[in-house]
Design a protein around this motif. Structure first.
Motif, PDB file in Angstrom:
ATOM      1  N   GLU A 139       2.247   6.664 -31.757  1.00  0.00           N
ATOM      2  CA  GLU A 139       2.610   5.755 -32.517  1.00  0.00           C
ATOM      3  C   GLU A 139       2.355   4.565 -31.938  1.00  0.00           C
ATOM      4  O   GLU A 139       1.869   3.531 -32.590  1.00  0.00           O
ATOM      5  N   LEU A 140       2.780   4.323 -30.699  1.00  0.00           N
ATOM      6  CA  LEU A 140       2.509   2.956 -29.990  1.00  0.00           C
ATOM      7  C   LEU A 140       1.189   2.755 -29.734  1.00  0.00           C
ATOM      8  O   LEU A 140       0.786   1.477 -29.820  1.00  0.00           O
ATOM      9  N   ALA A 141       0.349   3.743 -29.485  1.00  0.00           N
ATOM     10  CA  ALA A 141      -1.189   3.300 -29.292  1.00  0.00           C
ATOM     11  C   ALA A 141      -1.918   2.930 -30.684  1.00  0.00           C
ATOM     12  O   ALA A 141      -2.622   2.001 -30.538  1.00  0.00           O
ATOM     13  N   ARG A 142      -1.233   3.403 -31.784  1.00  0.00           N
ATOM     14  CA  ARG A 142      -1.881   3.105 -33.161  1.00  0.00           C
ATOM     15  C   ARG A 142      -1.656   1.651 -33.293  1.00  0.00           C
ATOM     16  O   ARG A 142      -2.393   0.949 -33.955  1.00  0.00           O
ATOM     17  N   ILE A 143      -0.219   1.037 -32.957  1.00  0.00           N
ATOM     18  CA  ILE A 143      -0.039  -0.378 -33.042  1.00  0.00           C
ATOM     19  C   ILE A 143      -0.669  -1.142 -32.246  1.00  0.00           C
ATOM     20  O   ILE A 143      -1.251  -2.011 -32.562  1.00  0.00           O
ATOM     21  N   LEU A 144      -0.761  -0.922 -30.972  1.00  0.00           N
ATOM     22  CA  LEU A 144      -1.461  -1.797 -29.809  1.00  0.00           C
ATOM     23  C   LEU A 144      -3.093  -1.832 -29.990  1.00  0.00           C
ATOM     24  O   LEU A 144      -3.616  -2.695 -29.533  1.00  0.00           O
ATOM     25  N   ALA A 145      -3.310  -0.715 -30.636  1.00  0.00           N
ATOM     26  CA  ALA A 145      -5.018  -0.343 -30.909  1.00  0.00           C
ATOM     27  C   ALA A 145      -5.293  -1.643 -31.820  1.00  0.00           C
ATOM     28  O   ALA A 145      -6.690  -1.801 -31.873  1.00  0.00           O
ATOM     29  N   ARG A 146      -4.734  -2.401 -32.483  1.00  0.00           N
ATOM     30  CA  ARG A 146      -4.923  -3.377 -33.474  1.00  0.00           C
ATOM     31  C   ARG A 146      -5.056  -4.789 -32.505  1.00  0.00           C
ATOM     32  O   ARG A 146      -5.398  -5.589 -33.190  1.00  0.00           O
ATOM     33  N   GLN A 147      -4.797  -4.905 -31.417  1.00  0.00           N
ATOM     34  CA  GLN A 147      -4.867  -5.950 -30.694  1.00  0.00           C
ATOM     35  C   GLN A 147      -5.869  -5.931 -29.707  1.00  0.00           C
ATOM     36  O   GLN A 147      -6.534  -4.951 -29.234  1.00  0.00           O
ATOM     37  N   ASP A 148      -6.515  -7.165 -29.245  1.00  0.00           N
ATOM     38  CA  ASP A 148      -7.553  -7.324 -28.379  1.00  0.00           C
ATOM     39  C   ASP A 148      -7.155  -7.106 -26.881  1.00  0.00           C
ATOM     40  O   ASP A 148      -6.646  -7.981 -26.200  1.00  0.00           O
ATOM     41  N   ILE A 149      -6.915  -5.963 -26.498  1.00  0.00           N
ATOM     42  CA  ILE A 149      -6.343  -5.372 -25.392  1.00  0.00           C
ATOM     43  C   ILE A 149      -7.513  -4.506 -24.713  1.00  0.00           C
ATOM     44  O   ILE A 149      -8.147  -3.756 -25.321  1.00  0.00           O
ATOM     45  N   GLU A 150      -6.926  -4.104 -23.335  1.00  0.00           N
ATOM     46  CA  GLU A 150      -7.373  -2.896 -22.676  1.00  0.00           C
ATOM     47  C   GLU A 150      -6.487  -1.886 -23.125  1.00  0.00           C
ATOM     48  O   GLU A 150      -5.211  -2.278 -22.220  1.00  0.00           O
ATOM     49  N   LEU A 151      -6.383  -0.812 -23.512  1.00  0.00           N
ATOM     50  CA  LEU A 151      -5.444   0.342 -23.809  1.00  0.00           C
ATOM     51  C   LEU A 151      -5.855   1.496 -22.962  1.00  0.00           C
ATOM     52  O   LEU A 151      -6.926   1.969 -23.245  1.00  0.00           O
ATOM     53  N   HIS A 152      -4.974   1.734 -22.111  1.00  0.00           N
ATOM     54  CA  HIS A 152      -5.107   3.227 -21.218  1.00  0.00           C
ATOM     55  C   HIS A 152      -4.194   4.156 -21.773  1.00  0.00           C
ATOM     56  O   HIS A 152      -2.994   4.011 -21.771  1.00  0.00           O
ATOM     57  N   LEU A 153      -4.545   5.249 -22.122  1.00  0.00           N
ATOM     58  CA  LEU A 153      -3.874   6.516 -22.691  1.00  0.00           C
ATOM     59  C   LEU A 153      -3.998   7.468 -21.584  1.00  0.00           C
ATOM     60  O   LEU A 153      -4.890   8.044 -21.216  1.00  0.00           O
ATOM     61  N   VAL A 154      -2.773   7.698 -20.753  1.00  0.00           N
ATOM     62  CA  VAL A 154      -2.868   8.879 -19.842  1.00  0.00           C
ATOM     63  C   VAL A 154      -1.776  10.010 -20.070  1.00  0.00           C
ATOM     64  O   VAL A 154      -0.795   9.707 -20.608  1.00  0.00           O
ATOM     65  N   ASP A 155      -2.339  11.195 -19.840  1.00  0.00           N
ATOM     66  CA  ASP A 155      -1.513  12.286 -20.300  1.00  0.00           C
ATOM     67  C   ASP A 155      -2.126  13.376 -19.519  1.00  0.00           C
ATOM     68  O   ASP A 155      -3.175  13.686 -19.145  1.00  0.00           O
ATOM     69  N   SER A 156      -0.847  14.293 -19.269  1.00  0.00           N
ATOM     70  CA  SER A 156      -1.348  15.629 -18.327  1.00  0.00           C
ATOM     71  C   SER A 156      -1.670  16.441 -19.081  1.00  0.00           C
ATOM     72  O   SER A 156      -2.168  17.681 -18.631  1.00  0.00           O
ATOM     73  N   GLU A 181     -10.096  14.807 -31.908  1.00  0.00           N
ATOM     74  CA  GLU A 181      -9.615  14.886 -32.936  1.00  0.00           C
ATOM     75  C   GLU A 181      -8.242  14.032 -33.294  1.00  0.00           C
ATOM     76  O   GLU A 181      -7.843  13.444 -34.285  1.00  0.00           O
ATOM     77  N   ARG A 182      -7.233  14.197 -32.267  1.00  0.00           N
ATOM     78  CA  ARG A 182      -6.073  13.657 -32.224  1.00  0.00           C
ATOM     79  C   ARG A 182      -6.031  12.039 -32.328  1.00  0.00           C
ATOM     80  O   ARG A 182      -5.391  11.274 -32.594  1.00  0.00           O
ATOM     81  N   LEU A 183      -7.145  11.702 -31.331  1.00  0.00           N
ATOM     82  CA  LEU A 183      -7.305  10.182 -31.124  1.00  0.00           C
ATOM     83  C   LEU A 183      -8.265   9.699 -32.376  1.00  0.00           C
ATOM     84  O   LEU A 183      -8.597   8.487 -31.944  1.00  0.00           O
ATOM     85  N   ARG A 184      -8.733  10.487 -33.187  1.00  0.00           N
ATOM     86  CA  ARG A 184      -9.540   9.799 -34.464  1.00  0.00           C
ATOM     87  C   ARG A 184      -8.990   8.755 -34.932  1.00  0.00           C
ATOM     88  O   ARG A 184      -9.670   7.712 -35.569  1.00  0.00           O
ATOM     89  N   VAL A 185      -7.678   8.539 -35.109  1.00  0.00           N
ATOM     90  CA  VAL A 185      -6.944   7.556 -35.714  1.00  0.00           C
ATOM     91  C   VAL A 185      -7.074   6.251 -35.238  1.00  0.00           C
ATOM     92  O   VAL A 185      -6.672   5.140 -35.587  1.00  0.00           O
ATOM     93  N   LEU A 186      -7.691   6.221 -33.833  1.00  0.00           N
ATOM     94  CA  LEU A 186      -8.088   4.996 -33.034  1.00  0.00           C
ATOM     95  C   LEU A 186      -9.607   4.562 -33.123  1.00  0.00           C
ATOM     96  O   LEU A 186     -10.122   3.703 -32.518  1.00  0.00           O
TER      97      LEU A 186
END
Length: 353
Positions: free
Chosen positions: A120-137, A145-150
């Motif tokens: 949910e946070l990624a979806r909000i921040l993706a609307r900003q002109d930033i560098e967005l790093h998504l990290v998960d183990s 498929e899951r990140l297609r919303v971005l």
């Protein structure tokens, strides 16, 4: 076009610059309206005409970079031998107006843990002109498929699938990154906290969780040799304290608003911010509830944790309460990359980077 490549080079290198454009020309001038040049602190790409005109533009652009000017400026130069400047005369006979547009270094945010709240946070921040790093183990949290919303993101999204020791990503982040720690595993959160406070390159460090979780983390981080000042760099719970609600989307809005405030107020990567963590509560102190204070105090249920992964046909078995599984022991025994090695859950380690 050379100036477009220059802007991309500055963006990739996280360097500030100024885009100089010839707005208008009256009379004779070396370049026509629309000509562009990019100026950095130590380099120049393309040209708006050379000579005194260009020297003035470069000098003012570099002063803007040094002063952190964020508002565009218009520079007017008369190209006449009657109008000498410090860089000599330019007697084309015309007048040129230049638009100087700052090209600032955009904010960088790293979300550690792309579960319910993280997505949910990624979806909000993706609307900003930033560098967005998504990290998960967990590989299943970062599938295309899951990140297609971005896919329509304004932000530049960088995906880090790190099955083993995601805390190592901390050292690879750009200087000035805002780190948000909200994984599914409290032991992983603790290891990330330890790694984060051992580097001066992060602008802010935010942790999701309850006061009970933070009390344990403070104790273990201290045992691992971290100073009180270093531990105080962590803000927890992260988010706006007066925004109620524990739904993932509400927590994400709260954290996003907190981050947006700090995009303009965060200290430089080499200076530590003033302590912003909540004090360890005493028996007579009851901190006000926060949207990011997880339901640790409540009886655990299969859905009572915002940090968990999105359910899948074969969901990984991550407990909602750390004290109810061997993960709790892992948290108490090892919270950093400097302690004895963690033995990660098989579900985390089967994925490939």
């Amino acid at each position: 076009m050379e100036w477009l490549k220059a802007i991309e080079l500055l963006r990739t290198g996280r360097l500030a610059g100024v885009l100089v454009t010839v707005m208008s020309v009256r009379g004779h001038a070396p370049r026509e309206a629309g000509a562009k040049m990019v100026v950095a602190a130590d380099n120049v790409w393309s040209t708006v005409g050379g000579g005194n005109l260009e020297a003035l533009a470069i000098s003012r652009s570099r002063a803007m970079i040094a002063d952190g000017v964020a508002v565009p400026e218009v520079l007017t130069a008369a190209l006449s031998d009657k109008a000498p400047y410090q860089h000599g005369v330019q007697c084309c006979g015309g007048e040129v107006k230049l638009l100087l547009e700052p090209l600032p270094v955009v904010p960088s945010v790293a979300i550690f843990g792309v579960g319910h709240v993280g997505m949910e946070l990624a979806r909000i921040l993706a609307r900003q002109d930033i560098e967005l790093h998504l990290v998960d183990s967990r590989a299943e949290q970062l599938t295309p498929e899951r990140l297609r919303v971005l896919d329509d993101a304004v932000a530049r999204v960088h995906v880090h699938n790190v099955p083993v020791l995601p805390e190592l990503v901390v050292g690879e982040l750009p200087a000035g990154t805002h780190a948000v720690i909200m994984t599914h595993d409290h032991a992983e959160d603790a290891a990330l906290c330890d790694a984060a406070i051992r580097t001066d390159q992060l602008a802010t460090i935010g942790l999701i969780g309850s006061s009970a979780k933070w009390t344990r983390f403070q104790r273990k981080l201290t045992e691992d040799g971290n100073s009180a000042a270093a531990i105080a760099r962590i803000t927890t719970p992260i988010g706006l304290p007066n925004l109620p609600g524990k739904e993932p989307a509400v927590i994400a809005v709260s954290v996003a608003a907190w981050l947006l405030q700090r995009f303009t107020t965060a200290p430089s990567p080499t200076t530590h911010p003033a302590p912003t963590t909540h004090p360890t509560p005493s028996p007579t102190t009851h901190p006000a509830p926060s949207p990011t204070a997880h339901l640790e105090a409540a009886p655990p249920s299969p859905t009572a944790h915002s940090e968990a992964a999105v359910p899948s046909p074969t969901p990984p078995s991550f407990p909602s309460a750390p004290d109810a599984s061997p993960a709790a022991g892992a948290e108490r025994q090892t919270v950093s990359a400097h302690s004895a090695g963690r033995d990660p859950a098989p579900a985390q380690r089967e994925a490939t980077a």
